[in-house]
Write a protein that holds these residues in place. Structure first.
Motif, PDB file in Angstrom:
ATOM      1  N   ASP A 201      17.538  -1.604  27.620  1.00  0.00           N
ATOM      2  CA  ASP A 201      16.372  -2.504  27.668  1.00  0.00           C
ATOM      3  C   ASP A 201      15.198  -1.954  26.869  1.00  0.00           C
ATOM      4  OD1 ASP A 201      15.845  -0.369  29.347  1.00  0.00           O
ATOM      5  OD2 ASP A 201      14.713  -1.567  30.794  1.00  0.00           O
ATOM      6  N   SER A 202      15.482  -1.431  25.683  1.00  0.00           N
ATOM      7  CA  SER A 202      14.436  -0.855  24.840  1.00  0.00           C
ATOM      8  C   SER A 202      13.835  -1.919  23.925  1.00  0.00           C
ATOM      9  CB  SER A 202      15.001   0.287  24.000  1.00  0.00           C
ATOM     10  OG  SER A 202      13.993   0.876  23.206  1.00  0.00           O
ATOM     11  N   LEU A 203      12.511  -2.019  23.959  1.00  0.00           N
ATOM     12  CA  LEU A 203      11.770  -2.988  23.138  1.00  0.00           C
ATOM     13  C   LEU A 203      11.182  -2.283  21.927  1.00  0.00           C
ATOM     14  CD1 LEU A 203      10.736  -6.037  23.361  1.00  0.00           C
ATOM     15  CD2 LEU A 203       8.580  -5.024  24.123  1.00  0.00           C
ATOM     16  N   GLY A 204      11.147  -2.980  20.792  1.00  0.00           N
ATOM     17  CA  GLY A 204      10.517  -2.453  19.594  1.00  0.00           C
ATOM     18  C   GLY A 204       9.409  -3.380  19.122  1.00  0.00           C
ATOM     19  N   ALA A 205       8.427  -2.818  18.417  1.00  0.00           N
ATOM     20  CA  ALA A 205       7.340  -3.594  17.821  1.00  0.00           C
ATOM     21  C   ALA A 205       7.310  -3.291  16.321  1.00  0.00           C
ATOM     22  CB  ALA A 205       6.008  -3.241  18.465  1.00  0.00           C
TER      23      ALA A 205
ATOM     24  N   GLU B  48       8.356  -1.675   4.210  1.00  0.00           N
ATOM     25  CA  GLU B  48       7.021  -2.268   4.239  1.00  0.00           C
ATOM     26  C   GLU B  48       6.564  -2.574   5.664  1.00  0.00           C
ATOM     27  OE1 GLU B  48       6.592  -4.907   0.326  1.00  0.00           O
ATOM     28  OE2 GLU B  48       8.546  -5.217   1.292  1.00  0.00           O
ATOM     29  N   ARG B  49       7.261  -2.026   6.649  1.00  0.00           N
ATOM     30  CA  ARG B  49       6.912  -2.258   8.047  1.00  0.00           C
ATOM     31  C   ARG B  49       6.640  -0.930   8.749  1.00  0.00           C
ATOM     32  NH1 ARG B  49       9.222  -7.304   7.956  1.00  0.00           N
ATOM     33  NH2 ARG B  49      11.325  -7.451   7.121  1.00  0.00           N
ATOM     34  N   ASN B  50       5.847  -1.021   9.817  1.00  0.00           N
ATOM     35  CA  ASN B  50       5.737   0.078  10.767  1.00  0.00           C
ATOM     36  C   ASN B  50       6.456  -0.319  12.041  1.00  0.00           C
ATOM     37  OD1 ASN B  50       3.046   0.428   9.039  1.00  0.00           O
ATOM     38  ND2 ASN B  50       3.557   2.406   9.950  1.00  0.00           N
ATOM     39  N   CYS B  51       6.992   0.663  12.731  1.00  0.00           N
ATOM     40  CA  CYS B  51       7.742   0.380  13.948  1.00  0.00           C
ATOM     41  C   CYS B  51       7.282   1.287  15.075  1.00  0.00           C
ATOM     42  CB  CYS B  51       9.237   0.569  13.704  1.00  0.00           C
ATOM     43  SG  CYS B  51      10.247   0.318  15.186  1.00  0.00           S
ATOM     44  N   VAL B  52       7.035   0.694  16.222  1.00  0.00           N
ATOM     45  CA  VAL B  52       6.813   1.450  17.461  1.00  0.00           C
ATOM     46  C   VAL B  52       8.006   1.111  18.349  1.00  0.00           C
ATOM     47  CG1 VAL B  52       5.318   1.809  19.463  1.00  0.00           C
ATOM     48  CG2 VAL B  52       4.307   1.294  17.213  1.00  0.00           C
ATOM     49  N   SER B  53       8.870   2.087  18.599  1.00  0.00           N
ATOM     50  CA  SER B  53      10.131   1.799  19.268  1.00  0.00           C
ATOM     51  C   SER B  53      10.249   2.533  20.604  1.00  0.00           C
ATOM     52  CB  SER B  53      11.306   2.189  18.362  1.00  0.00           C
ATOM     53  OG  SER B  53      11.268   3.577  18.084  1.00  0.00           O
TER      54      SER B  53
ATOM     55  N   THR C 191       1.116  -1.877   5.293  1.00  0.00           N
ATOM     56  CA  THR C 191       1.921  -1.323   6.373  1.00  0.00           C
ATOM     57  C   THR C 191       3.140  -0.670   5.740  1.00  0.00           C
ATOM     58  OG1 THR C 191       2.957  -3.508   6.659  1.00  0.00           O
ATOM     59  CG2 THR C 191       1.261  -2.884   8.267  1.00  0.00           C
ATOM     60  N   GLY C 192       3.925   0.034   6.546  1.00  0.00           N
ATOM     61  CA  GLY C 192       5.133   0.661   6.039  1.00  0.00           C
ATOM     62  C   GLY C 192       4.930   2.121   5.714  1.00  0.00           C
ATOM     63  N   VAL C 193       5.633   2.599   4.702  1.00  0.00           N
ATOM     64  CA  VAL C 193       5.608   4.028   4.395  1.00  0.00           C
ATOM     65  C   VAL C 193       4.224   4.505   3.965  1.00  0.00           C
ATOM     66  CG1 VAL C 193       8.049   4.129   3.799  1.00  0.00           C
ATOM     67  CG2 VAL C 193       6.384   3.569   2.021  1.00  0.00           C
ATOM     68  N   ALA C 194       3.375   3.592   3.516  1.00  0.00           N
ATOM     69  CA  ALA C 194       2.028   3.978   3.094  1.00  0.00           C
ATOM     70  C   ALA C 194       1.051   4.077   4.262  1.00  0.00           C
ATOM     71  CB  ALA C 194       1.494   2.977   2.069  1.00  0.00           C
ATOM     72  N   LEU C 195       1.469   3.670   5.461  1.00  0.00           N
ATOM     73  CA  LEU C 195       0.596   3.718   6.638  1.00  0.00           C
ATOM     74  C   LEU C 195       1.221   4.642   7.671  1.00  0.00           C
ATOM     75  CD1 LEU C 195      -1.843   2.768   8.296  1.00  0.00           C
ATOM     76  CD2 LEU C 195      -0.464   0.808   9.035  1.00  0.00           C
ATOM     77  N   LYS C 196       0.652   5.826   7.837  1.00  0.00           N
ATOM     78  CA  LYS C 196       1.166   6.801   8.786  1.00  0.00           C
ATOM     79  C   LYS C 196       0.441   6.655  10.124  1.00  0.00           C
ATOM     80  CE  LYS C 196       3.799   8.500   5.618  1.00  0.00           C
ATOM     81  NZ  LYS C 196       5.238   8.152   5.636  1.00  0.00           N
ATOM     82  N   ASP C 197       1.185   6.836  11.190  1.00  0.00           N
ATOM     83  CA  ASP C 197       0.603   6.767  12.526  1.00  0.00           C
ATOM     84  C   ASP C 197      -0.145   8.063  12.803  1.00  0.00           C
ATOM     85  OD1 ASP C 197      -0.107   6.511  15.142  1.00  0.00           O
ATOM     86  OD2 ASP C 197       1.918   6.222  15.922  1.00  0.00           O
ATOM     87  N   GLU C 198      -1.462   8.013  12.661  1.00  0.00           N
ATOM     88  CA  GLU C 198      -2.314   9.167  12.931  1.00  0.00           C
ATOM     89  C   GLU C 198      -3.227   8.874  14.118  1.00  0.00           C
ATOM     90  OE1 GLU C 198      -4.248   9.766   9.197  1.00  0.00           O
ATOM     91  OE2 GLU C 198      -2.482  10.694   8.266  1.00  0.00           O
ATOM     92  N   SER C 199      -2.706   8.069  15.034  1.00  0.00           N
ATOM     93  CA  SER C 199      -3.501   7.671  16.194  1.00  0.00           C
ATOM     94  C   SER C 199      -3.731   8.822  17.156  1.00  0.00           C
ATOM     95  CB  SER C 199      -2.809   6.512  16.920  1.00  0.00           C
ATOM     96  OG  SER C 199      -1.523   6.891  17.356  1.00  0.00           O
ATOM     97  N   GLY C 200      -2.983   9.916  16.984  1.00  0.00           N
ATOM     98  CA  GLY C 200      -3.136  11.036  17.891  1.00  0.00           C
ATOM     99  C   GLY C 200      -2.399  10.786  19.195  1.00  0.00           C
ATOM    100  N   ASP C 201      -2.590  11.677  20.110  1.00  0.00           N
ATOM    101  CA  ASP C 201      -1.859  11.605  21.371  1.00  0.00           C
ATOM    102  C   ASP C 201      -2.833  11.448  22.522  1.00  0.00           C
ATOM    103  OD1 ASP C 201       0.681  13.648  22.976  1.00  0.00           O
ATOM    104  OD2 ASP C 201       0.367  11.501  22.919  1.00  0.00           O
TER     105      ASP C 201
END
Length: 261
Positions: free
Chosen positions: A187-191, A205-210, A239-249
């Motif tokens: 039951d894993s959801l992805g965005a 060209e996409r970002n994924c939060v899985s 979005t995609g490879v040019a956008l890194k998730d630097e939101s921190g923890d």
């Protein structure tokens, strides 16, 4: 000499940190009965998740109760069997849905949220509405991001969001979709986030939060990451490879919580 069917302390410690099947032991040349039965059960749950019926009207009703006004759409896959055998059909809107979305696309919007069944309708039923309820307030805070449209899509692959977003004139789409079930998480959801959606976009060209599920990312943490990526993607128009998730923890971590309980 240690019994090979009894794991060592180091192995038991490793198994407490991961749902992966490690050091299951053996009985003769085979697995012990319990690991074999556990595998069979998890495999059955994964199959059930793939073939589960998608209750789009229920999701529409729950989202309306939250104050949103979702539309419904369908891909060209006529049924679940067709969907699984023809991935290409799940990436294309059927003609009636395309016409209906065109009628409601009165003006371009910054963001469209799409909820699609994907390969695990079970995951969507379990987590999509709760995630939306956590995401919407985060998008409304600080520098508000207006949600132009919400769509519940049946027979959906990730790329179906590109055509839906293009028709609606959305600058970005967030596709919430059931991920391919695994033996530890049926039951894993992805965005999936795509800036300037249009048919032909690639996964690069996409970002994924899985891994959004009870033993993975919590709804709050996933919403935190998605909201951050939405704002940064809109600001940088990428979005995609040019956008890194630097939101921190900064959001609470819950990975593995269910395993230790």
């Amino acid at each position: 000499m240690q019994d090979p069917a009894v794991p060592s302390r180091a192995t038991r410690d490793l198994r407490s940190l991961t749902p992966a099947r490690v050091a299951l032991g053996r009985s003769g040349a085979s697995l012990p009965t319990k690991p074999l039965l556990d595998f069979t059960l998890d495999h059955a749950r994964a199959r059930d998740a793939v073939h589960a019926a998608f209750d789009a009207p229920r999701l529409v009703a729950e989202l309306r109760e939250f104050g949103l006004a979702p539309a419904e759409a369908s891909s060209r896959a006529v049924d679940r069997r067709d969907y699984l055998r023809r991935p290409d059909l799940g990436r294309q809107l059927e003609a009636g849905s395309a016409e209906a979305l065109t009628r409601i696309a009165t003006e371009p919007g910054r963001l469209a949220i799409i909820v699609g069944d994907g390969l695990s309708p079970t995951a969507v039923h379990a987590h999509a509405v709760a995630l939306v309820k956590s995401l919407v307030p985060r998008l409304a805070a600080d520098e508000p991001v207006a949600i132009g449209h919400v769509v519940v899509a049946s027979g959906a692959r990730v790329a179906l969001g590109d055509e839906i977003g293009a028709i609606l004139g959305a600058r970005m789409v967030v596709m919430l979709i059931g991920e391919r079930p695994g033996l530890s998480a049926p039951d894993s959801l992805g965005a999936y986030l795509t800036f300037a959606p249009t048919p032909g976009r690639t996964d690069a060209e996409r970002n994924c939060v899985s891994n959004i599920h009870n033993a993975g990312l919590s709804h709050d943490e996933a919403a935190f990451k998605i909201a951050w990526l939405v704002r940064e993607g809109l600001a940088g128009e990428v979005t995609g490879v040019a956008l890194k998730d630097e939101s921190g923890d900064r959001a609470p971590r819950r990975i593995g919580t269910a395993l230790s309980e």
